[in-house]
Design a protein around this motif. Structure first.
Motif, short mmCIF file in Angstrom:
data_model
loop_
_atom_site.label_atom_id
_atom_site.label_comp_id
_atom_site.label_asym_id
_atom_site.label_seq_id
_atom_site.Cartn_x
_atom_site.Cartn_y
_atom_site.Cartn_z
N LYS A 162 0.84 -1.20 0.00
CA LYS A 162 0.00 0.00 0.00
C LYS A 162 0.87 1.25 0.00
O LYS A 162 1.82 1.38 0.77
N ASP A 166 0.47 -0.33 -5.05
CA ASP A 166 -0.91 -0.82 -5.17
C ASP A 166 -1.67 -0.11 -6.29
O ASP A 166 -2.66 -0.64 -6.80
N ARG A 201 1.01 -1.46 5.43
CA ARG A 201 1.37 -1.56 4.02
C ARG A 201 0.83 -2.84 3.38
O ARG A 201 0.93 -3.01 2.17
N VAL A 203 -1.73 -5.20 1.74
CA VAL A 203 -3.00 -5.16 1.02
C VAL A 203 -3.49 -6.60 0.90
O VAL A 203 -2.79 -7.44 0.33
N GLU A 207 -8.88 -7.39 -0.98
CA GLU A 207 -8.84 -6.00 -1.47
C GLU A 207 -8.32 -5.95 -2.90
O GLU A 207 -8.86 -5.20 -3.74
#
Length: 326
Positions: A162, A166, A201, A203, A207
């Protein structure tokens, strides 16, 4: 052989070096590491001997890793000797791709059947930030070379972070749709006590998948050869596939079929485990193949049921991932 939880263990990941020509921020310090000396790592002849014994207890697939395996001298000779072991039916390699293009024909001729490229960004500036060195064009050229040589399936391993990469998720999906590439999105893991790892951080696969499904129709299709822990999907109208490796949010330990052999000759049943069997010491002490086979069997029988990644790497786990094998 079956382990204590009825999993068939037929896959050995062999780290041939702890050295790497990149310095990915989540993996290795920017200043590098104090590499193992020549006498501390397994000689190529020792690796071949250990693989030959492993084949006797049921190992059928070998993956060569590092560090970066292509920095190891005479790597193609090692591949050829492993390929000559009758029970071994698959030799794969995981590489950052920087050196691959110039070695590709030689590696294929020696016996490499599949290749995975570690690639976390398709943007040159972002690539340089993550790796601290190297050129993206070297890696994309290597991927094109693998495709041209028919080393199918060609896979790309992408660790999603992230705020770092991402925003490139859909760019990788576009690549997999347009080309016969198999992109596997990997959750960010605490692979060592490095300051770069932060829980926010990470993900999750759910998601990542939700982002993709806003623009693409995914469906479960044919399994990709050697898909390992990835849950793979086809892209409607696409040439490649998308895979998700949910190491943190939904671990795949119940399906794990692998052992890991470190560059210095330690055998591990789990990346995040702390138990090791010192095979290099056994070789130095003159252990017979029967004794080595017994040690492989012991590692399989005692393979942990699952990892405990959510608890962090742990101060008592002295090794980082580059020291174990990616």
């Amino acid at each position: 052989m079956l382990d204590g939880y009825a999993r068939e263990v037929d896959y050995l990941r062999v780290s041939v070096t702890d050295r790497c020509n990149l310095r990915c921020k989540y993996c290795m310090p920017a200043e590098g590491i104090e590499s193992l000396g020549h006498t501390k790592i397994l000689a190529l002849e020792e690796i071949v001997q250990l693989v030959r014994v492993a084949a006797r207890v049921g190992i059928r697939k070998i993956r060569l890793t590092g560090g970066e395996p292509l920095v190891r001298r005479n790597i193609t000779a090692l591949v050829a000797q492993i390929a000559a072991i009758p029970q071994i039916n698959e030799i794969a390699i995981t590489t950052n791709g920087v050196l691959f293009a110039d070695m590709a024909e030689e590696l294929k001729a020696a016996g490499v059947t599949r290749v995975n490229f570690s690639l976390d960004s398709l943007d040159p500036d972002s690539f340089n930030y993550i790796t601290s060195r190297g050129k993206l064009s070297d890696v994309t050229g290597a991927i094109a070379k693998a495709l041209a040589l028919g080393m199918a399936p060609v896979k790309i391993n992408t660790v999603v972070m992230k705020g770092i990469n991402d925003h490139e998720i859909l760019d990788f999906v576009k690549l997999a749709k347009a080309m016969p590439l198999h992109v596997r999105f990997i959750e960010f893991m605490p692979v060592g006590d490095l300051p770069f790892y932060q829980t926010d951080r990470m993900v999750s696969v759910s998601e990542i998948k939700a982002i993709i499904e806003q623009q693409y129709d995914l469906y479960r299709g044919l399994a990709v050869q050697g898909n390992g822990p990835a849950r793979c999907y086809q892209i409607n109208g696409g040439l490649g596939s998308i895979g998700f490796i949910s190491a943190m949010s939904d671990h795949f330990c119940s399906e794990c079929n692998r052992l890991r052999l470190t560059a210095d000759g330690k055998l591990r049943g789990c990346l995040f485990g702390k138990q090791e069997i010192n095979l290099k010491m056994a070789l130095q002490n003159g252990a017979s193949d029967e004794k080595i086979a017994h040690l492989f069997s012991k590692a399989i029988r005692e393979k942990p049921r699952c990892h405990h990644m959510s608890e962090g790497w742990g101060a008592d786990n002295k090794r980082k991932m580059y020291q174990i094998g990616g």
